[in-house]
Each structure stands twice: as C-alpha cells, then as structure tokens.
Design a protein around this motif. Structure first.
Motif, mmCIF file in Angstrom:
data_model
loop_
_atom_site.group_PDB
_atom_site.id
_atom_site.type_symbol
_atom_site.label_atom_id
_atom_site.label_comp_id
_atom_site.label_asym_id
_atom_site.label_seq_id
_atom_site.Cartn_x
_atom_site.Cartn_y
_atom_site.Cartn_z
ATOM 1 N N THR A 194 -6.492 7.441 3.501
ATOM 2 C CA THR A 194 -5.692 7.357 2.274
ATOM 3 C C THR A 194 -6.195 6.286 1.324
ATOM 4 O OG1 THR A 194 -4.118 5.824 3.311
ATOM 5 C CG2 THR A 194 -3.635 8.190 3.444
ATOM 6 N N VAL A 195 -7.033 5.362 1.838
ATOM 7 C CA VAL A 195 -7.607 4.302 1.020
ATOM 8 C C VAL A 195 -9.108 4.262 1.263
ATOM 9 C CG1 VAL A 195 -5.485 2.927 1.104
ATOM 10 C CG2 VAL A 195 -7.279 2.517 2.801
ATOM 11 N N THR A 196 -9.821 3.515 0.404
ATOM 12 C CA THR A 196 -11.267 3.343 0.578
ATOM 13 C C THR A 196 -11.530 1.936 1.064
ATOM 14 O OG1 THR A 196 -11.667 4.872 -1.264
ATOM 15 C CG2 THR A 196 -13.512 3.507 -0.533
ATOM 16 N N TYR A 197 -12.270 1.810 2.161
ATOM 17 C CA TYR A 197 -12.504 0.519 2.813
ATOM 18 C C TYR A 197 -13.825 -0.087 2.355
ATOM 19 C CZ TYR A 197 -8.974 2.552 5.908
ATOM 20 O OH TYR A 197 -7.839 3.148 6.402
ATOM 21 N N LEU A 257 0.825 -1.219 0.000
ATOM 22 C CA LEU A 257 0.000 0.000 0.000
ATOM 23 C C LEU A 257 0.855 1.264 0.000
ATOM 24 C CD1 LEU A 257 -2.780 -1.142 2.477
ATOM 25 C CD2 LEU A 257 -3.129 -0.455 0.095
ATOM 26 N N GLN A 283 -5.244 4.809 -6.986
ATOM 27 C CA GLN A 283 -6.492 4.941 -6.239
ATOM 28 C C GLN A 283 -6.790 3.553 -5.648
ATOM 29 O OE1 GLN A 283 -9.601 6.610 -8.723
ATOM 30 N NE2 GLN A 283 -8.076 7.723 -9.934
ATOM 31 N N VAL A 284 -6.779 3.445 -4.319
ATOM 32 C CA VAL A 284 -6.743 2.128 -3.691
ATOM 33 C C VAL A 284 -8.005 1.814 -2.888
ATOM 34 C CG1 VAL A 284 -5.437 0.575 -2.193
ATOM 35 C CG2 VAL A 284 -4.227 2.313 -3.521
ATOM 36 N N ASN A 285 -8.614 0.665 -3.205
ATOM 37 C CA ASN A 285 -9.676 0.071 -2.392
ATOM 38 C C ASN A 285 -9.064 -1.059 -1.575
ATOM 39 O OD1 ASN A 285 -11.364 1.716 -3.883
ATOM 40 N ND2 ASN A 285 -12.137 0.048 -5.166
ATOM 41 N N VAL A 286 -9.554 -1.279 -0.355
ATOM 42 C CA VAL A 286 -9.036 -2.377 0.460
ATOM 43 C C VAL A 286 -10.185 -3.180 1.058
ATOM 44 C CG1 VAL A 286 -6.881 -1.198 1.038
ATOM 45 C CG2 VAL A 286 -8.860 -0.965 2.556
ATOM 46 N N LEU A 309 -3.737 3.780 8.285
ATOM 47 C CA LEU A 309 -3.913 4.291 6.928
ATOM 48 C C LEU A 309 -4.834 5.494 6.840
ATOM 49 C CD1 LEU A 309 -4.347 0.814 5.192
ATOM 50 C CD2 LEU A 309 -2.295 2.247 5.167
ATOM 51 N N LEU A 314 0.295 3.997 -2.959
ATOM 52 C CA LEU A 314 -0.150 5.351 -2.646
ATOM 53 C C LEU A 314 0.889 6.393 -3.050
ATOM 54 C CD1 LEU A 314 -1.753 4.621 0.847
ATOM 55 C CD2 LEU A 314 -2.969 5.187 -1.270
#
Length: 442
Positions: A364-367, A336, A345-348, A361, A340
C-alpha cells in the motif's frame, strides 16, 4: 545458577542474554522451532543494540542455550522465569493463555522437590497466585512451588543498558528463601532491590507504566495549549523538568506513546480497576489524549493542502521509537491509515523497521532505504520517529528535494528559526509554525 526462561521475545531474550553475561547457566525455551534454530545460529529475532554480540559470546562460552523441548528445560532448573507475551484482549484486559500454558508445562515436566517460578511477564494483580494454583493442581508428585513476581522495566532500544544499570529490581514473594535466592541471582548487577508482597510487585509494574504514560500525555496537552497561546513547549518542558519533584524524563512533546507496553498496560490497568468497581478517570483521559495526538499531524497538514487525495507524501519513521524495529501501536500506522484512506500516494522510510512494516502495510506504500529517495518530489513530509538519521538530515535538503517543501514534524527534530530562515513551511508540536511566502499544491 541454572535458569530456564520461557519465551524468547523481547523480555525473555534480553533477560536470558543478560543473566548469562553475569555468569549464570541459561536455557531459553520457545515453541517456535525455526526461531530456536536461528537463535542457535546467533541470529536475534529482535533488534536491540548490543544483543547480537552478547548472544554469540555467551553461546560460545556455554552459558546460553536455546531449546523447544519442554522436558529438557523444565526438568531440573534452579529458577524458571515466565517471560511470554500477555497480549491485549478486545476488552483491554490481558490475555493470560500463554502464561497458563507455561504453568501447565511446568507441572508436567518438573522433576525437583522444590522450584522457584518467577513471573517477568506483565500480568494483572493476582496472576502469580493463579500460576501457583495452575502448577500445583496437576503436578505429578509432591513439590514445593515458590512463586515470585519480578517485573521488568526495560525500554526498547535501551533494554540491555537498563538491565545492567537499572534503577531498582522488584522482588515480590512471601517466601524468604525464594526472595534471598532471587537476590543472589541479581547480586552481580549491584542494583538496589526492593522486596514486596506478590500483589504489590504486580501493581508496581502497571503503576510505573501508567505514570510515565501520564507524563507523556500531560506534556502533549501542554504543547497543544502552547501553540494556541504563543508559548514554546521546549522552554516550558525545560522549566518544569528542572523541578526535582517532576524531573525532565518523559517530558518531550510529540505525537504520543506507542509500542508493546504503554498502550497495552494502561488499558489493562483501566480494566483491572473496573474489575474491582473503580473508575480510573485519570488514566482514561491519558489514553484518550494519546489516541488523538497523532491526528494533530494530519490536521496541521490539511491547513496547507485541504485534501490528501493524489498528494504525494513521505512518512519518515515507522517504528514507535528510535533504536527498535517494533511498530506495534506506532503513531506512524495511525497517520498512514488516514493518508491511505484519503487517497494519498505515500513513500515511507525507516532505517530498521521496514521488514516489520511490510507485514502490516504490504504494497500500500512505497518503501525507501534513504531519506533523500523517500522525500524526492513529494509535497508533504511527516516526521513520525526521531531517528538519528532524521535529526541529522539537513533541513535544507527538504527545500532542494521536495516539490513543495511542507514539513510536519511530529518529534520537533529541527529548529523553528532554521525553517524560517530557509523560507519553508514547517510545523511542529507546541511551537510556532512557519509558512513559506508561496505554497503551490495541485
């Protein structure tokens, strides 16, 4: 027996619950009042399969209690167990400040003519003798202190099972009476017991973790070679694992070890070796291999996209292994960080560890709470933790939900033949990669 356990972290809480379950009277101490109050309500601060039920059961049976009062817990127990953290210092050595504080509290509040003080925390060789010294140099009256090194060998996610079905119990002590008392403590478990001197017991813990870490880094290096020569790491692992001299455990190729033990303990052992002027070349190599292994996922992905800037990515798994919410030293954090930094553009997704991940985090990410939602319209998926939910998720769904179905599997959760049949891009560890006939990345 009346047992006091200092520390309600992973080791302390699991040990306390297990000892209460086999009939002992256990009181667990922690300096965090809020944590203690939640434990009194039957709420565990850690995720560990089965611990919630045993926590409530043994409190109802009056065999397990919690306190933040030093005078209450250290006054008259039969055995005191130190199970506080020994976090890593900047130089890789173990921070013993919490162990020291427990020793000082014992010396202040102990009110018996003799006491058995047991160290379960992972500590450098020589620490137990320091604990004895720390207690005795400030104790208010003449009391005979027996020191025992009793390291734990618990796997997160399987800790309760390991406690009740362990391979061995190590008791390091120079006092026969204390060693016998410890053997009586654990007798209901019917697990083989090995008696050693104190220093040997301390070393057994570090050596065990270092050896297991070495197996992991070794098989990952073999996997990296397999990819280059056209061999299949799963067949290779099976073939060498059937050799009884080697064994099949810890021979699953992936993106390295993590968690609260292996990274910290391997570095601490390197530091310990350095302190006695010994260069531990092998373990240094093990650590270097492990540090580089997660980066292979990024390298594989770059073969398809070049740059991650503005690429929509999903990362499946945040915990360092399945069945735990522990994200310490997780390979996911390494992946990650690079994604980043490079503008992805990060989904987790993770079924358990989201709350802990948010602390690190932030936004900074989308959960996401489901795999489907996390991967929808993404261009690349990284599989970092081999959760059951991930392994059982149909490979076909990636093809249906992703914008461009590129799956980088760091835990070999799927079969290469299935990916090839679906004509999707799939790359794993130590196995042949499959590239779709057409890939379109903006």
């Amino acid at each position: 027996m009346r047992i006091t356990i200092a520390g309600t972290g992973y080791v302390g809480l699991v040990t306390g619950v297990a000892l209460a379950e086999i009939g002992h009277e256990v009181i667990c101490y922690d300096i965090d009042d809020e944590k203690v109050n939640r434990l009194k309500e039957g709420i565990s601060p850690i995720y560990e399969p089965g611990i919630d039920q045993l926590l409530v059961k043994n409190q109802l049976n009056n065999r397990l209690s919690f306190s933040s009062d030093c005078s209450e817990v250290y006054s008259t127990p039969d055995i005191i167990m130190i199970a506080v953290g020994t976090p890593e210092k900047e130089d890789g050595s173990a921070n013993l400040s919490y162990v020291y504080q427990v020793a000082k509290d014992i010396s202040k509040y102990l009110n018996t003519q003799q006491a058995i003080v047991v160290t379960k925390s992972t500590v450098p060789v020589g620490t137990n003798r320091k604990v004895k010294q720390w207690i005795e140099e400030e104790i208010d009256f003449h009391s005979k202190i027996h020191i025992v090194s009793n390291p734990e060998f618990l796997r997160e996610g399987s800790a309760l099972y390991d406690t009740f079905h362990g391979d061995r119990i190590v008791i390091g002590s120079e006092d026969e009476e204390a060693a016998t008392k410890m053997e009586e403590l654990y007798s209901p478990l019917n697990i083989p017991i090995i008696h050693t001197d104190i220093e040997s017991a301390e070393m057994i813990k570090y050596a065990s973790n270092a050896f297991l870490a070495t197996k992991i880094s070794f098989i990952n290096e073999i996997a990296n070679i397999c990819e280059k020569v056209g061999a299949n790491i799963e067949d290779v692992s099976k073939g060498i694992g059937m050799d009884q001299r080697i064994g099949s455990k810890f021979l699953q190729a992936g993106i390295g070890y993590g968690g609260s033990c292996f990274p910290k303990d391997t570095k601490a052992l390197v530091q310990l070796a350095g302190d006695v002027k010994h260069r531990f070349h092998l373990l240094e190599a093990v650590i270097n291999v492990n540090n580089n292994q997660p980066l292979l996922l990024l390298k594989k992905a770059r073969n398809y996209v070049g740059s991650f800037k503005d690429v929509k990515v999903a990362v499946l798994g945040l915990a360092f292994k399945p069945n735990t919410d522990d994200i310490r030293e997780s390979a996911a954090l390494v992946v990650l960080k690079h994604l980043l930094n490079e503008g992805a553009q990060v989904n987790v997704y993770d079924p358990i560890a989201i709350a802990n991940a948010r602390k690190v985090l932030g936004n900074t990410v989308t959960y996401y709470e489901t795999i489907e939602a996390a991967i929808k319209d993404t261009e690349i998926v990284f599989i970092v933790t081999e959760w059951k939910q991930v392994k059982e998720f149909p490979l076909r769904n990636y093809l249906d939900l992703m914008k461009t179905p590129i799956v980088i599997d760091g835990r070999n959760c799927y079969e290469v033949k299935e990916a090839a049949a679906l004509n999707m891009t799939y790359s794993s560890i130590g196995r042949e990669s499959v590239t779709a006939a057409k890939i379109e990345i903006k």
